[in-house]
Design an enzyme around this catalytic site. Structure first.
Site, PDB file in Angstrom:
ATOM      1  N   GLY A  36       2.709  -5.284   4.617  1.00  0.00           N
ATOM      2  CA  GLY A  36       3.304  -6.612   4.450  1.00  0.00           C
ATOM      3  C   GLY A  36       4.156  -7.050   5.629  1.00  0.00           C
ATOM      4  O   GLY A  36       4.700  -8.154   5.620  1.00  0.00           O
TER       5      GLY A  36
ATOM      6  N   GLY B  36       6.534  -6.323  -0.955  1.00  0.00           N
ATOM      7  CA  GLY B  36       5.119  -6.173  -1.258  1.00  0.00           C
ATOM      8  C   GLY B  36       4.831  -6.509  -2.706  1.00  0.00           C
ATOM      9  O   GLY B  36       5.743  -6.762  -3.502  1.00  0.00           O
TER      10      GLY B  36
ATOM     11  N   GLU C  64      12.340  -1.873   5.920  1.00  0.00           N
ATOM     12  CA  GLU C  64      12.055  -0.922   4.842  1.00  0.00           C
ATOM     13  C   GLU C  64      12.483   0.492   5.227  1.00  0.00           C
ATOM     14  O   GLU C  64      13.057   1.213   4.419  1.00  0.00           O
ATOM     15  CB  GLU C  64      10.558  -0.953   4.510  1.00  0.00           C
ATOM     16  CG  GLU C  64      10.121  -2.214   3.776  1.00  0.00           C
ATOM     17  CD  GLU C  64       8.625  -2.296   3.600  1.00  0.00           C
ATOM     18  OE1 GLU C  64       8.182  -3.023   2.684  1.00  0.00           O
ATOM     19  OE2 GLU C  64       7.873  -1.663   4.357  1.00  0.00           O
TER      20      GLU C  64
ATOM     21  N   LYS D 255       3.453   2.656   5.447  1.00  0.00           N
ATOM     22  CA  LYS D 255       3.980   1.394   4.954  1.00  0.00           C
ATOM     23  C   LYS D 255       3.915   0.362   6.062  1.00  0.00           C
ATOM     24  O   LYS D 255       3.759   0.699   7.225  1.00  0.00           O
ATOM     25  CB  LYS D 255       5.435   1.553   4.479  1.00  0.00           C
ATOM     26  CG  LYS D 255       5.540   2.375   3.195  1.00  0.00           C
ATOM     27  CD  LYS D 255       6.971   2.540   2.708  1.00  0.00           C
ATOM     28  CE  LYS D 255       7.751   1.237   2.614  1.00  0.00           C
ATOM     29  NZ  LYS D 255       7.078   0.232   1.768  1.00  0.00           N
TER      30      LYS D 255
ATOM     31  N   ASP E 163      10.450   1.101  -3.505  1.00  0.00           N
ATOM     32  CA  ASP E 163       9.547   0.339  -2.647  1.00  0.00           C
ATOM     33  C   ASP E 163       8.119   0.781  -2.915  1.00  0.00           C
ATOM     34  O   ASP E 163       7.878   1.822  -3.531  1.00  0.00           O
ATOM     35  CB  ASP E 163       9.915   0.582  -1.176  1.00  0.00           C
ATOM     36  CG  ASP E 163       9.446  -0.537  -0.255  1.00  0.00           C
ATOM     37  OD1 ASP E 163       8.636  -1.373  -0.691  1.00  0.00           O
ATOM     38  OD2 ASP E 163       9.890  -0.562   0.914  1.00  0.00           O
ATOM     39  N   GLY E 164       7.177   0.004  -2.447  1.00  0.00           N
ATOM     40  CA  GLY E 164       5.783   0.360  -2.566  1.00  0.00           C
ATOM     41  C   GLY E 164       5.324   1.139  -1.344  1.00  0.00           C
ATOM     42  O   GLY E 164       6.117   1.499  -0.468  1.00  0.00           O
TER      43      GLY E 164
END
EC number: 5.3.1.6
Length: 260
Positions: free
Chosen positions: A105, A34, A111, A102, A89-90
């Protein structure tokens, strides 16, 4: 160079810059996917090139793997690493308990696998990602292509009995064709508006045939680093129960920005 960045990009960069301080020499690090995670990968790459940091990175998508290699990070698979020290991570949303949505993306499956194979997960985000209740951001659910419309119908039926405000389910598209994940699957986006019981929803959805995984990350995130447009960052540790504030300096000559 940072003067050309928007406040949101400055916030993402500040969070990423602070989060890489958790990375130590010799670590095996999960690399998220992301826009915010891309800042983190660039920051780590700068540390590898300029400071001699030695790490092995496990990317969560093809595009993250490509970026990591470009900036000089040694890339290995999760099977090679077996277990990770840390994943950064975002997130599309996070709440006060550091539960996440999440998958905006499209990389939620890798992830989640990488994050749960780590001693610690650190999320980097700007202030817009913090919510009182999850669900304003559509919840991604990865499904196999075979019978996906049946899977969607089963999800529709399950949502009737769950504590959500909306029940629209759409197939994510890439132009005129369905979006395809790195694993060759499709993504259904659940427009729920509000998720009253994320844990229950996650369990119910994952029991539906055809569902591979959903984008709810429950009890996985340990620390969130929240960036602000002025360079301020908040580091919230859910386990220690602490909140720390710092200021990140933007360096105009930072090599990080040369490829932007």
């Amino acid at each position: 160079m940072t003067g050309e960045l928007s406040p949101i990009d400055k916030a993402k960069f500040a969070a990423a810059k602070r989060a890489v301080d958790f990375v130590e020499d010799g670590m095996r690090v999960g690399l998220g996917t992301g826009s915010t995670a891309a800042w983190m990968v660039r920051c780590l790459g700068e540390m590898v090139r300029e400071d001699g940091l030695k790490i092995k990175g496990v990317p969560t998508s093809v595009r993250t793997a490509e970026l990591a290699r470009q900036v000089g990070i040694e890339v290995i698979s999760l099977d090679e690493a077996k277990w990770l020290d840390l994943t950064i991570d975002g997130a599309d949303e996070f709440d006060a308990d550091l539960n996440l949505i999440k998958g905006g993306g499209g990389a939620l499956l890798q992830e989640k696998i990488v994050a749960t194979a780590s001693d610690q997960m650190i999320v980097i985000a700007d202030t817009a990602k913090e919510v009182a209740t999850l669900g304003a951001f559509p919840l991604p659910v990865e499904v196999i292509p075979f019978g996906w419309q049946t899977t969607r119908a089963l999800i529709d039926e399950a949502l009737i009995n769950l504590d959500v405000m909306g029940r629209e389910v759409t197939l994510r598209m890439n132009g005129e064709a369905p979006f395809v994940t790195d694993e060759g699957n499709h993504i259904l986006d659940l427009h729920l508006k509000r998720i009253g019981n994320p844990r229950q929803l996650s369990l119910v959805v994952n029991q539906i045939p055809g569902v591979v995984e959903n984008g709810l990350f429950i009890d996985i995130c340990d620390v969130v680093v929240v960036g602000h447009g002025d360079g301020k960052v908040e580091v919230r540790d859910i386990n220690a129960g602490t909140v720390e504030e710092e200021k990140i300096d933007f360096l105009e000559g930072d090599n990080l920005f040369n490829d932007l």
